[in-house]
Design a protein around this motif. Structure first.
Motif, PDB file in Angstrom:
ATOM      1  N   SER A 173       0.852  -1.199   0.000  1.00 49.69           N
ATOM      2  CA  SER A 173       0.000   0.000   0.000  1.00 49.69           C
ATOM      3  C   SER A 173       0.882   1.242   0.000  1.00 49.69           C
ATOM      4  O   SER A 173       2.109   1.164   0.094  1.00 49.69           O
ATOM      5  CB  SER A 173      -0.913   0.017   1.235  1.00 49.69           C
ATOM      6  OG  SER A 173      -0.150   0.136   2.417  1.00 49.69           O
ATOM      7  N   GLY A 174       0.256   2.397  -0.093  1.00 50.77           N
ATOM      8  CA  GLY A 174       0.916   3.676   0.113  1.00 50.77           C
ATOM      9  C   GLY A 174       2.140   3.925  -0.743  1.00 50.77           C
ATOM     10  O   GLY A 174       2.145   3.656  -1.953  1.00 50.77           O
TER      11      GLY A 174
ATOM     12  N   THR B 107      -1.664   9.091   2.993  1.00 52.09           N
ATOM     13  CA  THR B 107      -1.877   7.782   2.388  1.00 52.09           C
ATOM     14  C   THR B 107      -3.062   7.121   3.073  1.00 52.09           C
ATOM     15  O   THR B 107      -3.587   7.621   4.074  1.00 52.09           O
ATOM     16  CB  THR B 107      -0.637   6.879   2.517  1.00 52.09           C
ATOM     17  OG1 THR B 107      -0.386   6.626   3.908  1.00 52.09           O
ATOM     18  CG2 THR B 107       0.592   7.527   1.900  1.00 52.09           C
TER      19      THR B 107
ATOM     20  N   ALA C  76       1.345   9.644  -2.001  1.00 50.66           N
ATOM     21  CA  ALA C  76       2.341   8.598  -2.231  1.00 50.66           C
ATOM     22  C   ALA C  76       3.047   8.761  -3.569  1.00 50.66           C
ATOM     23  O   ALA C  76       4.262   8.508  -3.683  1.00 50.66           O
ATOM     24  CB  ALA C  76       1.674   7.228  -2.144  1.00 50.66           C
TER      25      ALA C  76
END
Length: 246
Positions: free
Chosen positions: A11-12, A178, A206
């Motif tokens: 993620s992010g 994020t 991000a």
């Protein structure tokens, strides 16, 4: 095709960086604990998914085996913050967890993959730090202590690897919005996570950090960017953020 490893890629900043590096021509090993997420990301960008907890030496050894004898770029992105207690009210377990992921996890992955970076003949080691690794703020001592540790390790690596074909960079973002960073910090409290960004016009995202990482990665091999600090215009320091009236 050059190869890259991105930890914390589920993620992010990690996921965005994996996409940016793939767009820059790298075959990316997408590394994280959440198998479903890294498999989906790897399928999207034509990379390789590796399930790995960076604090587990056996899993890190398996990651090194999956990568093979040479590696062009390592992005140690796995990390995170927990809580915002004062030192007087600190949770030692939370401090230990932050140190384990931000510092020990980075150490384990770096040790395991450094021979492959050297073997590439022009390796790039990128550590995802934070302005929290250079400054302090109230309620952030556990996180800033961990990130200061990461900064010290990064600077030491640059000294120790001098003469080796590996350049060493710290990317140190400020406020980045994020999906998960602040939510994890506040143990799933969405209201507390949203309050971090309340009234802030255009915090970094991000993709901003991923763009900087791809730029560093694609400089000529003799160019080392020691430290890159990125903050939104609204943030002058960790404790100095302009917030518009809502």
């Amino acid at each position: 095709m050059p190869t890259a490893v991105v930890t914390g890629a589920s993620s992010g900043i990690g996921a965005a960086s994996a996409r940016a590096l793939a767009s820059a021509g790298f075959h990316v090993f997408c590394v994280a604990r959440r198998t479903d997420r890294v498999e989906a990301l790897a399928a999207e960008i034509g990379g390789t998914a590796v399930t790995c907890d960076v604090t587990d030496p056996a899993q890190v050894a398996a990651l090194a085996d999956a990568v093979g004898p040479t590696l062009d770029l390592l992005l140690n992105n796995a990390g995170g913050a927990l809580g915002s207690d004062t030192v007087a009210n600190a949770d030692p377990d939370g401090w230990r967890q932050m140190y384990e992921v931000n510092v020990i996890g980075t150490l384990l992955v770096t040790k395991a993959l450094l021979p492959a970076l050297v073997a590439s003949g022009a390796g790039t080691l990128l550590n995802l730090g934070s302005i929290a690794g250079h400054l302090t703020y109230e309620g952030g001592a556990g996180y800033t202590a961990a990130k200061h540790g990461l900064t010290a390790m990064t600077e030491t690596l640059r000294l120790e690897l001098n003469g080796q074909p590996v350049r060493v960079t710290e990317i140190a973002p400020g406020m980045v919005r994020t999906d998960e960073f602040s939510l994890n910090r506040f143990h799933g409290d969405a209201a507390a996570a949203d309050a971090v960004y309340a009234g802030v016009r255009e915090p970094l995202v991000a993709e901003d950090i991923a763009d900087a990482i791809a730029w560093v990665a694609t400089r000529p091999a003799h160019v080392n960017v020691d430290l890159m600090v990125l903050k939104p215009v609204a943030q002058a320091a960790p404790h100095k953020v302009h917030r518009e009236q809502l």
